[in-house]
Design a protein around this motif. Structure first.
Motif, mmCIF file in Angstrom:
data_model
loop_
_atom_site.group_PDB
_atom_site.id
_atom_site.type_symbol
_atom_site.label_atom_id
_atom_site.label_comp_id
_atom_site.label_asym_id
_atom_site.label_seq_id
_atom_site.Cartn_x
_atom_site.Cartn_y
_atom_site.Cartn_z
ATOM 1 N N ALA A 165 -18.576 -34.941 15.260
ATOM 2 C CA ALA A 165 -17.745 -34.950 14.060
ATOM 3 C C ALA A 165 -17.351 -36.377 13.688
ATOM 4 C CB ALA A 165 -16.489 -34.106 14.285
ATOM 5 N N SER A 166 -16.973 -36.543 12.427
ATOM 6 C CA SER A 166 -16.552 -37.844 11.909
ATOM 7 C C SER A 166 -15.065 -37.816 11.574
ATOM 8 C CB SER A 166 -17.333 -38.190 10.638
ATOM 9 O OG SER A 166 -18.714 -38.147 10.851
ATOM 10 N N GLY A 167 -14.506 -38.994 11.420
ATOM 11 C CA GLY A 167 -13.135 -39.093 10.958
ATOM 12 C C GLY A 167 -13.019 -38.781 9.474
ATOM 13 N N LEU A 168 -11.789 -38.690 9.005
ATOM 14 C CA LEU A 168 -11.531 -38.422 7.592
ATOM 15 C C LEU A 168 -12.089 -39.567 6.749
ATOM 16 C CD1 LEU A 168 -9.909 -36.067 6.203
ATOM 17 C CD2 LEU A 168 -8.101 -37.755 5.871
ATOM 18 N N SER A 169 -12.724 -39.216 5.646
ATOM 19 C CA SER A 169 -13.302 -40.225 4.762
ATOM 20 C C SER A 169 -13.421 -39.636 3.372
ATOM 21 C CB SER A 169 -14.679 -40.661 5.262
ATOM 22 O OG SER A 169 -15.645 -39.635 5.042
ATOM 23 N N VAL A 170 -13.935 -40.421 2.456
ATOM 24 C CA VAL A 170 -14.194 -39.923 1.104
ATOM 25 C C VAL A 170 -15.125 -38.714 1.160
ATOM 26 C CG1 VAL A 170 -15.341 -40.502 -1.081
ATOM 27 C CG2 VAL A 170 -13.736 -42.114 -0.053
ATOM 28 N N GLN A 171 -16.082 -38.734 2.090
ATOM 29 C CA GLN A 171 -17.051 -37.625 2.177
ATOM 30 C C GLN A 171 -16.377 -36.299 2.501
ATOM 31 O OE1 GLN A 171 -19.523 -38.953 0.949
ATOM 32 N NE2 GLN A 171 -18.996 -41.054 1.521
ATOM 33 N N THR A 172 -15.236 -36.345 3.201
ATOM 34 C CA THR A 172 -14.514 -35.120 3.529
ATOM 35 C C THR A 172 -14.176 -34.331 2.264
ATOM 36 O OG1 THR A 172 -13.510 -36.271 5.418
ATOM 37 C CG2 THR A 172 -12.499 -34.192 4.738
ATOM 38 N N PHE A 173 -13.928 -35.041 1.177
ATOM 39 C CA PHE A 173 -13.444 -34.423 -0.058
ATOM 40 C C PHE A 173 -14.548 -34.218 -1.097
ATOM 41 C CE2 PHE A 173 -9.999 -36.735 1.996
ATOM 42 C CZ PHE A 173 -9.028 -35.748 2.076
ATOM 43 N N LEU A 174 -15.798 -34.401 -0.683
ATOM 44 C CA LEU A 174 -16.928 -34.235 -1.584
ATOM 45 C C LEU A 174 -17.841 -33.116 -1.091
ATOM 46 C CD1 LEU A 174 -17.960 -37.965 -2.142
ATOM 47 C CD2 LEU A 174 -16.750 -36.500 -3.759
ATOM 48 N N ARG A 175 -18.501 -32.453 -2.026
ATOM 49 C CA ARG A 175 -19.507 -31.438 -1.698
ATOM 50 C C ARG A 175 -20.829 -31.847 -2.310
ATOM 51 N NH1 ARG A 175 -17.135 -27.221 -5.097
ATOM 52 N NH2 ARG A 175 -16.249 -29.091 -6.075
ATOM 53 N N GLY A 176 -21.856 -31.844 -1.491
ATOM 54 C CA GLY A 176 -23.186 -32.143 -1.996
ATOM 55 C C GLY A 176 -23.819 -30.886 -2.575
ATOM 56 N N VAL A 177 -24.128 -30.914 -3.866
ATOM 57 C CA VAL A 177 -24.695 -29.751 -4.556
ATOM 58 C C VAL A 177 -26.074 -30.119 -5.097
ATOM 59 C CG1 VAL A 177 -24.404 -28.111 -6.446
ATOM 60 C CG2 VAL A 177 -22.393 -28.930 -5.181
ATOM 61 N N HIS A 178 -27.083 -29.344 -4.728
ATOM 62 C CA HIS A 178 -28.429 -29.589 -5.240
ATOM 63 C C HIS A 178 -28.603 -28.935 -6.616
ATOM 64 C CE1 HIS A 178 -30.579 -30.582 -1.187
ATOM 65 N NE2 HIS A 178 -29.728 -31.513 -1.574
ATOM 66 N N VAL A 179 -29.102 -29.700 -7.550
ATOM 67 C CA VAL A 179 -29.398 -29.209 -8.891
ATOM 68 C C VAL A 179 -30.918 -29.189 -9.041
ATOM 69 C CG1 VAL A 179 -29.085 -29.581 -11.362
ATOM 70 C CG2 VAL A 179 -27.255 -30.199 -9.758
ATOM 71 N N ILE A 180 -31.489 -27.999 -9.201
ATOM 72 C CA ILE A 180 -32.943 -27.836 -9.271
ATOM 73 C C ILE A 180 -33.355 -27.667 -10.725
ATOM 74 C CG2 ILE A 180 -34.894 -26.354 -8.602
ATOM 75 C CD1 ILE A 180 -31.686 -26.331 -6.562
ATOM 76 N N ASP A 181 -34.268 -28.497 -11.198
ATOM 77 C CA ASP A 181 -34.686 -28.461 -12.601
ATOM 78 C C ASP A 181 -36.208 -28.587 -12.667
ATOM 79 O OD1 ASP A 181 -35.053 -28.638 -15.307
ATOM 80 O OD2 ASP A 181 -33.694 -30.339 -15.614
ATOM 81 N N TYR A 182 -36.904 -27.434 -12.753
ATOM 82 C CA TYR A 182 -38.365 -27.389 -12.855
ATOM 83 C C TYR A 182 -38.746 -26.880 -14.242
ATOM 84 C CZ TYR A 182 -39.829 -28.214 -7.988
ATOM 85 O OH TYR A 182 -40.121 -28.780 -6.776
ATOM 86 N N ASP A 183 -39.761 -27.485 -14.833
ATOM 87 C CA ASP A 183 -40.279 -26.935 -16.072
ATOM 88 C C ASP A 183 -41.385 -25.929 -15.764
ATOM 89 O OD1 ASP A 183 -42.601 -28.393 -15.559
ATOM 90 O OD2 ASP A 183 -42.148 -29.961 -17.041
ATOM 91 N N GLU A 184 -41.977 -25.339 -16.840
ATOM 92 C CA GLU A 184 -42.963 -24.269 -16.645
ATOM 93 C C GLU A 184 -44.160 -24.741 -15.823
ATOM 94 O OE1 GLU A 184 -45.746 -21.202 -19.292
ATOM 95 O OE2 GLU A 184 -44.433 -22.662 -20.283
ATOM 96 N N ALA A 185 -44.676 -25.890 -16.151
ATOM 97 C CA ALA A 185 -45.866 -26.379 -15.446
ATOM 98 C C ALA A 185 -45.573 -26.659 -13.978
ATOM 99 C CB ALA A 185 -46.388 -27.643 -16.141
ATOM 100 N N ALA A 186 -44.412 -27.199 -13.703
ATOM 101 C CA ALA A 186 -44.060 -27.523 -12.320
ATOM 102 C C ALA A 186 -43.909 -26.265 -11.477
ATOM 103 C CB ALA A 186 -42.780 -28.341 -12.293
ATOM 104 N N LEU A 187 -43.287 -25.222 -12.036
ATOM 105 C CA LEU A 187 -43.166 -23.964 -11.298
ATOM 106 C C LEU A 187 -44.535 -23.323 -11.092
ATOM 107 C CD1 LEU A 187 -41.586 -21.685 -9.983
ATOM 108 C CD2 LEU A 187 -41.227 -20.702 -12.258
ATOM 109 N N LYS A 188 -45.354 -23.346 -12.139
ATOM 110 C CA LYS A 188 -46.673 -22.720 -12.029
ATOM 111 C C LYS A 188 -47.507 -23.413 -10.957
ATOM 112 C CE LYS A 188 -50.490 -20.996 -14.856
ATOM 113 N NZ LYS A 188 -51.054 -20.899 -16.219
#
Length: 443
Positions: free
Chosen positions: A387-410
Motif C-alpha cells: 500500500a501507499s501513503g495518502l496522495s492526490v491519487q487517493t482522491f482520483l479514479r482512473g476511468v477508461h473511455v472506449i471510442d471505436y468507430d465502425e471500421a475499428a470494431l469490424k
C-alpha cells in the motif's frame, strides 16, 4: 533498556523475519462488536445519535454537528501568529509536492479509429477525519485536505472530535487550519460515530442536511479503524491504520543522540507506538540505550514514551551488516523508515517496503510530520509492502473511455466472436455480430 533481538549469523527467510520482528498487536476484530451498534444507531437516527455518542464518549455534545462558519473564522483570528506561520509554510510545501502528483489523461490509439483514454476523475465528496486524543493534529488537516484539493475534489468535510474545554467545538487549532485551507464544512464528531455519520449522512439538529461522502480518509484509534472496516462496503476508505511506527536502519556512523531522539519522538504519540532500531553496531545500540534514558528524563510525556519503548512492539535488532539490515527493514515494512548509515542515499535506494523513507542525519520523521512537503498519512502494520501513503491519487479514479468507430470494431470483431465462444458467453459475440448483420467479412 530496549528489548534486543540478535539476528547475527542467522539466515532467516522473509516469513521467519515477519514472525520474529517486534510488531504491535492491535486486533480490530475484538472491538467490532462494540462498534457495530454505534454504526447501526447512526444509520437509523443520524445526527442525533452521533451527538448522543459524542456526549457519552467525549463528554460533550455541541448544539449542532456542523461547526458554525463564524467559529472557524474566529479560531483563525485568534491563533498564535507563530503557529499560523508554521501552518502556512506546511501548507505551501505540501501543495508544491502534491500539485506535481496530478496525473494527466492519456489516449492510446489501439488501431485506426479505435482509442482508449484513461481519464482521471476526482471523487465527488470526501470526508477527512482528524483525530483528537493525546495530541492536537492540525498537521493532519493539512495532510488530508491538500491532496484532496489538488485532486480537484468538489466537496469535502473535515470531522474532528468535540472538545469539552472548547464548548463542544473541535480544537481551535484544527479549526484555524481548516480556515487557512479554505475549508468551510467542519463537523464536531469524533470516533466511530464520525465514520458512521460521514458514511450515511443525515439531518443536523437545525434541519441542515449532512450529506454522506464517497470516501473517508485520515487516521484514528482502533474504534475508528473498526468503523472503517464495517462501513467500507458502503463508502471507500484509505486504509485501516494501526499504531504509528518508526524503524531506523543505522550503522556505526549514526549519532546515538539523533537515533534516540527520533525513537522517542515517535513513542510520544501513543503507548502502542513502535520504535525499532536495526543496526550492525553493538556500540551504537548500547549508546542509544544510554541516550534514551538521558532524553526520557527531560521529555514531557515520559511515562507514555517509556511504556511505548518498553512494549513488545519496540526494540533493537542486531544484524551482521547493512545488507542484512535491508532484508530486515524490507520484511518489517515500516510506516516511517530512517536511513542513518554511510552513503545513506544509496542504501535508501535499495529499500523496497516502507511508507516513507527519510534519508540521512537531517531528514527526521518529525520533518515529514510537519513541513517536508511529503504526506504523513502512511501505511502501518506492515501494509507498506503493498500500500501507499495518502496522495492526490487517493482522491482520483482512473476511468477508461472506449471510442471505436465502425471500421475499428469490424476489424477486431472476429476475435471478439471467437473469445465469446471460448468462454461460452455467446451473447457477447452476438452483441458485435448483430451490428454487422449481412456482412460476410467478420474476421
Amino acid at each position: 533498556m530496549l528489548a534486543r533481538t540478535d539476528l547475527r549469523g542467522a539466515n532467516a527467510t522473509t516469513a521467519q523475519l515477519r514472525r520474529t520482528l517486534p510488531r504491535g498487536a492491535t486486533d480490530v476484530d475484538t472491538v467490532l462488536g462494540q462498534v457495530k451498534p454505534v454504526i447501526d444507531a447512526i444509520r437509523e437516527h443520524g445526527a442525533s445519535a452521533a451527538l448522543d455518542y459524542g456526549k457519552k464518549f467525549d463528554g460533550v455534545a455541541p448544539e449542532t454537528v456542523r461547526v458554525p462558519g463564524e467559529q472557524i473564522e474566529k479560531a483563525l483570528a485568534e491563533i498564535d501568529p507563530d503557529v499560523r506561520a508554521a501552518l502556512a509554510e506546511a501548507i505551501d510545501r505540501a501543495r508544491k509536492v502534491h500539485a506535481d502528483q496530478r496525473r494527466t489523461d492519456v489516449t492510446t490509439e489501439v488501431s485506426p479509429g479505435g482509442t482508449v483514454t484513461e481519464r482521471w476523475i476526482p471523487v465527488g465528496r470526501v470526508g477527512l477525519y482528524v483525530p483528537g486524543g493525546n495530541a492536537v493534529y492540525p498537521s493532519s488537516v493539512v495532510m488530508n485536505v491538500v491532496p484532496a484539493q489538488e485532486a480537484g475534489v468538489d466537496s469535502l468535510v473535515v470531522s474532528s472530535p468535540p472538545q469539552a474545554q472548547f464548548d463542544g467545538l473541535p480544537h481551535p487549532t484544527i479549526l484555524a487550519a481548516c480556515a487557512l485551507l479554505g475549508v468551510t464544512e467542519v463537523w464536531a464528531v469524533g470516533g466511530a460515530q464520525a465514520v458512521a455519520l460521514l458514511t450515511y449522512g443525515g439531518t443536523d439538529t437545525d434541519g441542515t442536511d449532512l450529506d454522506p461522502v464517497d470516501l473517508i480518509t485520515g487516521p484514528g484509534n482502533i474504534y475508528v479503524t473498526a468503523a472503517k472496516r464495517l462501513c467500507r462496503s458502503v463508502v471507500g476508505i484509505d486504509s485501516e491504520a494501526g499504531p504509528t511506527e518508526i524503524a531506523i536502519l543505522a550503522d556505526s556512523s549514526a549519532s546515538p543522540v539523533n537515533v534516540a531522539a527520533d525513537m522517542i519522538s515517535q513513542a510520544e504519540h501513543d503507548v502502542m507506538a513502535a520504535s525499532v532500531l536495526v543496526t550492525d553496531s553493538v556500540e551504537l545500540a548500547d549508546a542509544v540505550d544510554t541516550e534514551i534514558e538521558v532524553q526520557i528524563s527531560r521529555t514531557k510525556h515520559a511515562d507514555r514514551v517509556r511504556e511505548a519503548l518498553g512494549g513488545s512492539q519496540s526494540g533493537i535488532i542486531l544484524v551482521d551488516n547493512v545488507d542484512q539490515g535491508l532484508q530486515v527493514v524490507n520484511a518489517y515494512a515500516a510506516e516511517h523508515l530512517e536511513i542513518q548509515t554511510r552513503d545513506a542515499a544509496a542504501v535508501a535506494a535499495r529499500v523496497r517496503s516502507a511508507g516513507a523513507i527519510f534519508v540521512g542525519d537531517y531528514s527526521p520523521v518529525s520533518l515529514g510530520d510537519y513541513c517536508a512537503g511529503s504526506n504523513h498519512v502512511l501505511p502501518t502494520s506492515g501494509s507498506a509492502r503493498y500500500a501507499s501513503g495518502l496522495s492526490v491519487q487517493t482522491f482520483l479514479r482512473g476511468v477508461h473511455v472506449i471510442d471505436y468507430d465502425e471500421a475499428a470494431l469490424k476489424e477486431v470483431s472476429g476475435h471478439v466472436l471467437n473469445l465469446s465462444k471460448a468462454e461460452d458467453l455467446p451473447a457477447h459475440g452476438e452483441a458485435v455480430r448483430l451490428r454487422f448483420a449481412g456482412s460476410e467479412d467478420l474476421r
